[in-house]
Design an enzyme around this catalytic site. Structure first.
Site, PDB file in Angstrom:
ATOM      1  CE  LYS A  31      44.682   9.021 -70.776  1.00 26.32           C
ATOM      2  NZ  LYS A  31      45.340   8.569 -69.531  1.00 26.32           N
TER       3      LYS A  31
ATOM      4  NE  ARG B 127      51.375   6.398 -66.094  1.00 22.58           N
ATOM      5  CZ  ARG B 127      50.148   6.402 -66.619  1.00 22.58           C
ATOM      6  NH1 ARG B 127      49.890   5.738 -67.726  1.00 22.58           N
ATOM      7  NH2 ARG B 127      49.174   7.087 -66.045  1.00 22.58           N
TER       8      ARG B 127
ATOM      9  CE1 TYR C 104      49.439  -7.548-101.250  1.00 22.36           C
ATOM     10  CE2 TYR C 104      48.073  -6.594 -99.506  1.00 22.36           C
ATOM     11  CZ  TYR C 104      48.798  -6.457-100.684  1.00 22.36           C
ATOM     12  OH  TYR C 104      48.892  -5.235-101.285  1.00 22.36           O
TER      13      TYR C 104
ATOM     14  CG  MET D  46      47.535   0.576 -95.941  1.00 22.31           C
ATOM     15  SD  MET D  46      48.746   1.486 -96.917  1.00 22.31           S
ATOM     16  CE  MET D  46      50.232   0.587 -96.539  1.00 22.31           C
TER      17      MET D  46
HETATM   18  C1  PLP Z   1      44.380   8.032 -68.690  1.00 19.51           C
HETATM   19  C2  PLP Z   1      44.321   8.386 -67.247  1.00 19.51           C
HETATM   20  C3  PLP Z   1      43.092   8.404 -66.581  1.00 19.51           C
HETATM   21  C4  PLP Z   1      41.829   7.878 -67.210  1.00 19.51           C
HETATM   22  O1  PLP Z   1      41.912   6.473 -67.216  1.00 19.51           O
HETATM   23  P1  PLP Z   1      40.718   5.536 -67.710  1.00 19.51           P
HETATM   24  O2  PLP Z   1      41.185   4.170 -67.381  1.00 19.51           O
HETATM   25  O3  PLP Z   1      40.580   5.765 -69.166  1.00 19.51           O
HETATM   26  O4  PLP Z   1      39.502   5.940 -66.964  1.00 19.51           O
HETATM   27  C5  PLP Z   1      43.063   8.871 -65.279  1.00 19.51           C
HETATM   28  N1  PLP Z   1      44.201   9.293 -64.676  1.00 19.51           N
HETATM   29  C6  PLP Z   1      45.404   9.262 -65.274  1.00 19.51           C
HETATM   30  C7  PLP Z   1      46.610   9.707 -64.543  1.00 19.51           C
HETATM   31  C8  PLP Z   1      45.505   8.789 -66.576  1.00 19.51           C
HETATM   32  O5  PLP Z   1      46.701   8.730 -67.175  1.00 19.51           O
END
Ligand code: PLP
Length: 390
Positions: A64, A163, A285, A331
């Site tokens: 992701k 969640r 800055y 920046m």
């Molecule tokens: C992001 C995520 C993972 C991976 O988590 P890591 O801690 O990066 O290994 C696995 N399952 C779900 C549902 C996630 O949102």
């Protein structure tokens, strides 16, 4: 039209012809201010290490957010070479892009499920949504109705993170009305741990028991529970398919213990210029830093717009020698105190290291008061990216 005007017009045309959006995939090494090196061989080795840890359970790859900012189109095919055939993304669009990179065969699961109305895009790209609610389930069932084959889905249950996933009452309702699954085949029943990086947290065994209870109410299907840290909680947490992300990318899944993973990213920035400062000179800055004695400063081409958070007072390294930041992170630049180096050592264009042997992603995260995940996903688009093992 005089000559000068003609020349101007030509220049304008040339620059318009070559204008592109800055894209992390095409910033050249010569023009970039900083270089991010991503070691795909290390990602593959980390996948093998996790597989060894998992024994018989299968191992997916979580890619992701563009593989945590490292480019899913590079990372996912590298994992596929290690035999990884199941991938998780968060969004439908990420899944569509990944389908292009991986070809038709691997499983691609969408953690957030399909937003209402995007179901047809899922089916067109053979994306399997993670069904998080009865509402998402009903939309997927309606989509399945129009097809002659069953549509796969993952059912997520909420075992205690609050969640995503069906709450226990929703699971009860589904168990009482299995027609809601008409036309749908369940690839996996999954849940996610809230506190996996704290092995002694009682929430872990509690979530595991809740997961057992909830999945027993549903039609039998392979189970998926562990993220990176979950894999290190022991085999009770492995089930049929683990879902590691961050450990693949070299972040320590066992905080407080030695990192069992290989480092994956290193980051170096170019020196723009150096200068000699006398004592009692304001630097950067707000003049938040004043020299006490003469020092040599070097300004490097990386700043908070590149994901190096302004609050991260840190250091860079040159051949292992520590060069502390002097003053605030800007920046696009950071000023270093390079007095520790022999005079004249650094020239414009030389690279200093910000992430590497001397300073890991986890250490940078600790300095910034955040986690490695945020350091990786925060990297901006202006780095030249070098892939080892592509
Ligand atoms: C992001 C995520 C993972 C991976 O988590 P890591 O801690 O990066 O290994 C696995 N399952 C779900 C549902 C996630 O949102």
């Amino acid at each position: 039209m005089d000559d000068r005007n003609t020349t101007d017009r030509t220049d304008v045309n040339v620059s318009l012809d070559t204008r592109k959006n800055i894209d992390a995939r095409n910033v050249s090494e010569a023009s970039a201010g900083a270089i991010l090196t991503i070691d795909l061989n290390a990602i593959r080795e980390n996948y093998r290490r996790l597989k060894t840890k998992l024994g018989k359970a299968r191992c997916a790859g979580v890619v992701k957010a563009d593989a945590y900012g490292l480019d899913a189109a590079q990372v996912a095919p590298a994992l596929a070479k290690e035999g990884c055939d199941a991938f998780f993304v968060a969004h439908v669009d990420e899944g569509m892009a990944l389908r292009g990179a991986l070809g038709p065969v691997p499983k691609i699961y969408v953690l957030n499920g399909s937003p209402p109305g995007a179901e047809a895009e899922c089916t067109a790209h053979r994306l399997v949504p993670v069904i998080n609610s009865l509402e998402q389930l009903e939309a997927w069932r309606q989509t399945a109705k129009t097809r002659d084959k069953k549509l796969p889905a993952v059912i997520q249950v909420d075992s205690g993170m609050s969640r995503l996933g069906m709450a226990p009452v929703e699971v009860e309702r589904l168990a009482a009305d299995l027609d809601a699954l008409e036309g749908i085949s369940i690839d996996l029943v999954m849940s996610h741990l809230a506190c996996a990086d704290e092995p002694d947290n009682p929430a872990n065994p509690l979530q595991r028991r809740n997961f057992e209870t909830l999945r027993a109410k549903l039609p039998s299907a392979p189970a998926s529970f562990a993220n990176s840290s979950g894999i290190f909680l022991g085999s009770d947490y492995h089930y049929d398919l683990a879902r590691p992300g961050v450990a693949l990318y070299g972040v320590n899944p066992t905080p407080g213990h030695p990192n069992p993973m290989l480092p994956v990213v290193s980051l170096s920035a170019k020196v723009i210029q150096t200068r000699e400062l006398t004592g009692d000179t304001g630097v950067g800055y707000g003049h938040s830093f004043r020299t006490r004695e003469p020092l040599v400063a070097a300004t490097i081409s990386l700043g908070y717009a590149d994901g190096w958070q302004r609050r991260t007072a840190g250091a860079a390294f040159f051949k292992g020698i520590r060069l502390p930041f002097a003053g605030r992170v800007s920046m696009d630049s950071i000023i270093l105190d390079v007095s520790a180096l022999p005079p004249g050592t650094l020239k414009a264009g030389d690279l200093v290291d910000l992430i590497g042997k001397e300073q890991t992603v986890d250490e940078v995260a600790a300095i910034a008061g955040t986690i490695g995940y945020e350091v990786l996903t925060g990297f901006g688009k202006r780095f030249h990216r070098r892939y080892i093992g592509a």
